[in-house]
Design a protein around this motif. Structure first.
Motif, PDB file in Angstrom:
ATOM      1  N   MET A  28      18.516  33.532  18.720  1.00  0.00           N
ATOM      2  CA  MET A  28      18.740  32.289  18.026  1.00  0.00           C
ATOM      3  C   MET A  28      19.185  31.242  19.045  1.00  0.00           C
ATOM      4  SD  MET A  28      21.865  31.463  15.358  1.00  0.00           S
ATOM      5  CE  MET A  28      21.398  32.778  14.288  1.00  0.00           C
ATOM      6  N   SER A  29      18.631  30.033  18.961  1.00  0.00           N
ATOM      7  CA  SER A  29      19.057  28.957  19.848  1.00  0.00           C
ATOM      8  C   SER A  29      20.545  28.707  19.656  1.00  0.00           C
ATOM      9  CB  SER A  29      18.278  27.683  19.551  1.00  0.00           C
ATOM     10  OG  SER A  29      16.921  27.856  19.873  1.00  0.00           O
ATOM     11  N   PHE A  30      21.279  28.689  20.738  1.00  0.00           N
ATOM     12  CA  PHE A  30      22.733  28.647  20.660  1.00  0.00           C
ATOM     13  C   PHE A  30      23.262  27.420  19.928  1.00  0.00           C
ATOM     14  CE2 PHE A  30      22.053  26.026  24.366  1.00  0.00           C
ATOM     15  CZ  PHE A  30      23.067  25.096  24.295  1.00  0.00           C
ATOM     16  N   HIS A  31      22.584  26.279  20.076  1.00  0.00           N
ATOM     17  CA  HIS A  31      23.119  25.042  19.513  1.00  0.00           C
ATOM     18  C   HIS A  31      23.090  25.017  17.988  1.00  0.00           C
ATOM     19  CE1 HIS A  31      18.854  24.197  19.479  1.00  0.00           C
ATOM     20  NE2 HIS A  31      19.064  23.097  18.784  1.00  0.00           N
ATOM     21  N   LEU A  32      22.291  25.882  17.379  1.00  0.00           N
ATOM     22  CA  LEU A  32      22.209  25.924  15.922  1.00  0.00           C
ATOM     23  C   LEU A  32      23.327  26.751  15.296  1.00  0.00           C
ATOM     24  CD1 LEU A  32      18.353  26.425  15.574  1.00  0.00           C
ATOM     25  CD2 LEU A  32      19.671  24.278  15.432  1.00  0.00           C
ATOM     26  N   VAL A  55      18.903  18.406  19.949  1.00  0.00           N
ATOM     27  CA  VAL A  55      18.541  19.171  21.142  1.00  0.00           C
ATOM     28  C   VAL A  55      19.658  19.063  22.191  1.00  0.00           C
ATOM     29  CG1 VAL A  55      16.853  19.362  23.021  1.00  0.00           C
ATOM     30  CG2 VAL A  55      16.094  18.797  20.705  1.00  0.00           C
ATOM     31  N   PRO A  56      20.099  20.195  22.756  1.00  0.00           N
ATOM     32  CA  PRO A  56      21.121  20.164  23.803  1.00  0.00           C
ATOM     33  C   PRO A  56      20.482  19.870  25.170  1.00  0.00           C
ATOM     34  CG  PRO A  56      20.588  22.432  23.268  1.00  0.00           C
ATOM     35  CD  PRO A  56      19.764  21.566  22.346  1.00  0.00           C
ATOM     36  N   VAL A  57      20.719  18.671  25.682  1.00  0.00           N
ATOM     37  CA  VAL A  57      20.045  18.204  26.885  1.00  0.00           C
ATOM     38  C   VAL A  57      21.040  18.062  28.041  1.00  0.00           C
ATOM     39  CG1 VAL A  57      18.722  16.310  27.915  1.00  0.00           C
ATOM     40  CG2 VAL A  57      18.290  16.995  25.552  1.00  0.00           C
ATOM     41  N   LEU A  58      20.726  18.727  29.145  1.00  0.00           N
ATOM     42  CA  LEU A  58      21.451  18.556  30.389  1.00  0.00           C
ATOM     43  C   LEU A  58      20.646  17.573  31.229  1.00  0.00           C
ATOM     44  CD1 LEU A  58      23.850  19.695  32.145  1.00  0.00           C
ATOM     45  CD2 LEU A  58      22.117  21.136  33.232  1.00  0.00           C
ATOM     46  N   SER A  80      18.280  24.783  25.144  1.00  0.00           N
ATOM     47  CA  SER A  80      17.921  25.771  24.120  1.00  0.00           C
ATOM     48  C   SER A  80      16.569  26.434  24.403  1.00  0.00           C
ATOM     49  CB  SER A  80      17.929  25.147  22.726  1.00  0.00           C
ATOM     50  OG  SER A  80      16.883  24.212  22.582  1.00  0.00           O
ATOM     51  N   GLU A  81      15.837  25.965  25.414  1.00  0.00           N
ATOM     52  CA  GLU A  81      14.583  26.620  25.794  1.00  0.00           C
ATOM     53  C   GLU A  81      14.816  28.066  26.226  1.00  0.00           C
ATOM     54  OE1 GLU A  81      13.020  24.365  29.026  1.00  0.00           O
ATOM     55  OE2 GLU A  81      12.191  22.810  27.728  1.00  0.00           O
ATOM     56  N   ARG A  82      15.954  28.321  26.884  1.00  0.00           N
ATOM     57  CA  ARG A  82      16.177  29.634  27.466  1.00  0.00           C
ATOM     58  C   ARG A  82      17.555  30.238  27.182  1.00  0.00           C
ATOM     59  NH1 ARG A  82      12.754  30.917  31.945  1.00  0.00           N
ATOM     60  NH2 ARG A  82      10.781  29.917  31.533  1.00  0.00           N
ATOM     61  N   ILE A  83      18.448  29.481  26.581  1.00  0.00           N
ATOM     62  CA  ILE A  83      19.790  30.003  26.333  1.00  0.00           C
ATOM     63  C   ILE A  83      19.975  30.216  24.839  1.00  0.00           C
ATOM     64  CG2 ILE A  83      22.272  29.569  26.562  1.00  0.00           C
ATOM     65  CD1 ILE A  83      21.585  28.032  29.118  1.00  0.00           C
ATOM     66  N   PHE A 107      26.685  33.702  25.116  1.00  0.00           N
ATOM     67  CA  PHE A 107      25.500  33.040  25.661  1.00  0.00           C
ATOM     68  C   PHE A 107      24.652  34.074  26.385  1.00  0.00           C
ATOM     69  CE2 PHE A 107      28.375  29.242  25.836  1.00  0.00           C
ATOM     70  CZ  PHE A 107      27.616  28.411  25.031  1.00  0.00           C
ATOM     71  N   VAL A 108      23.328  34.026  26.161  1.00  0.00           N
ATOM     72  CA  VAL A 108      22.400  34.931  26.833  1.00  0.00           C
ATOM     73  C   VAL A 108      21.213  34.121  27.335  1.00  0.00           C
ATOM     74  CG1 VAL A 108      20.865  36.922  26.565  1.00  0.00           C
ATOM     75  CG2 VAL A 108      23.091  36.895  25.412  1.00  0.00           C
ATOM     76  N   PHE A 109      20.863  34.324  28.601  1.00  0.00           N
ATOM     77  CA  PHE A 109      19.694  33.674  29.209  1.00  0.00           C
ATOM     78  C   PHE A 109      18.459  34.498  28.901  1.00  0.00           C
ATOM     79  CE2 PHE A 109      16.923  33.355  33.070  1.00  0.00           C
ATOM     80  CZ  PHE A 109      16.457  32.074  32.821  1.00  0.00           C
ATOM     81  N   GLN A 110      17.424  33.847  28.382  1.00  0.00           N
ATOM     82  CA  GLN A 110      16.151  34.494  28.074  1.00  0.00           C
ATOM     83  C   GLN A 110      15.133  34.097  29.137  1.00  0.00           C
ATOM     84  OE1 GLN A 110      15.638  36.489  25.171  1.00  0.00           O
ATOM     85  NE2 GLN A 110      17.863  36.318  25.160  1.00  0.00           N
ATOM     86  N   GLU A 111      14.679  35.051  29.946  1.00  0.00           N
ATOM     87  CA  GLU A 111      13.705  34.742  31.005  1.00  0.00           C
ATOM     88  C   GLU A 111      12.332  34.529  30.448  1.00  0.00           C
ATOM     89  OE1 GLU A 111      14.054  36.413  34.847  1.00  0.00           O
ATOM     90  OE2 GLU A 111      15.847  37.521  34.221  1.00  0.00           O
TER      91      GLU A 111
END
Length: 107
Positions: A1-5, A71-74, A93-96, A103-107
């Motif tokens: 699940m996208s973390f920001h949601l 959208v969480p934008v850096l 949120s593309e990969r975290i 928090f988990v990074f998705q490669e």
């Protein structure tokens, strides 16, 4: 699940530490943090997933929740090989994701 949601109080501290209160799946929100330098690099002035230490060559790092989709934008000015700094951004949120309050990074 996208973390920001599934989180509250999302922020980026010190230009590279993602912090938030994440839903742990049991209805509780727990404090979590993730060092973005472990998964984001600077490839000739562009953010690169799977790289590292982007913040070492970044200036004016900001974080915001943007648009109708929240959208969480850096965003940062990243230096390229010629030494020029250009504004770049990445959707975290593309990969975290949030997995059980971490928090988990998705490669």
């Amino acid at each position: 699940m996208s973390f920001h949601l599934s989180s509250t109080d999302i922020r980026v501290d010190d230009g590279h530490i993602l912090r938030a209160r994440l839903d742990n799946g049991g209805g509780e929100h727990v404090d979590a943090e993730f060092d973005l330098n472990t998964v984001l690099g600077n490839n000739n002035g562009n953010f690169e997933w799977g790289g590292s230490d982007f913040s070492h060559s970044a200036e004016e790092v900001t974080f915001s929740i943007e648009g109708d989709e929240s959208v969480p934008v850096l965003r940062a000015r990243l230096r390229n090989m010629e030494g020029n700094a250009e504004w770049r951004d990445v959707n975290l949120s593309e990969r975290i994701t949030n997995q059980g309050g971490s928090f988990v990074f998705q490669e």
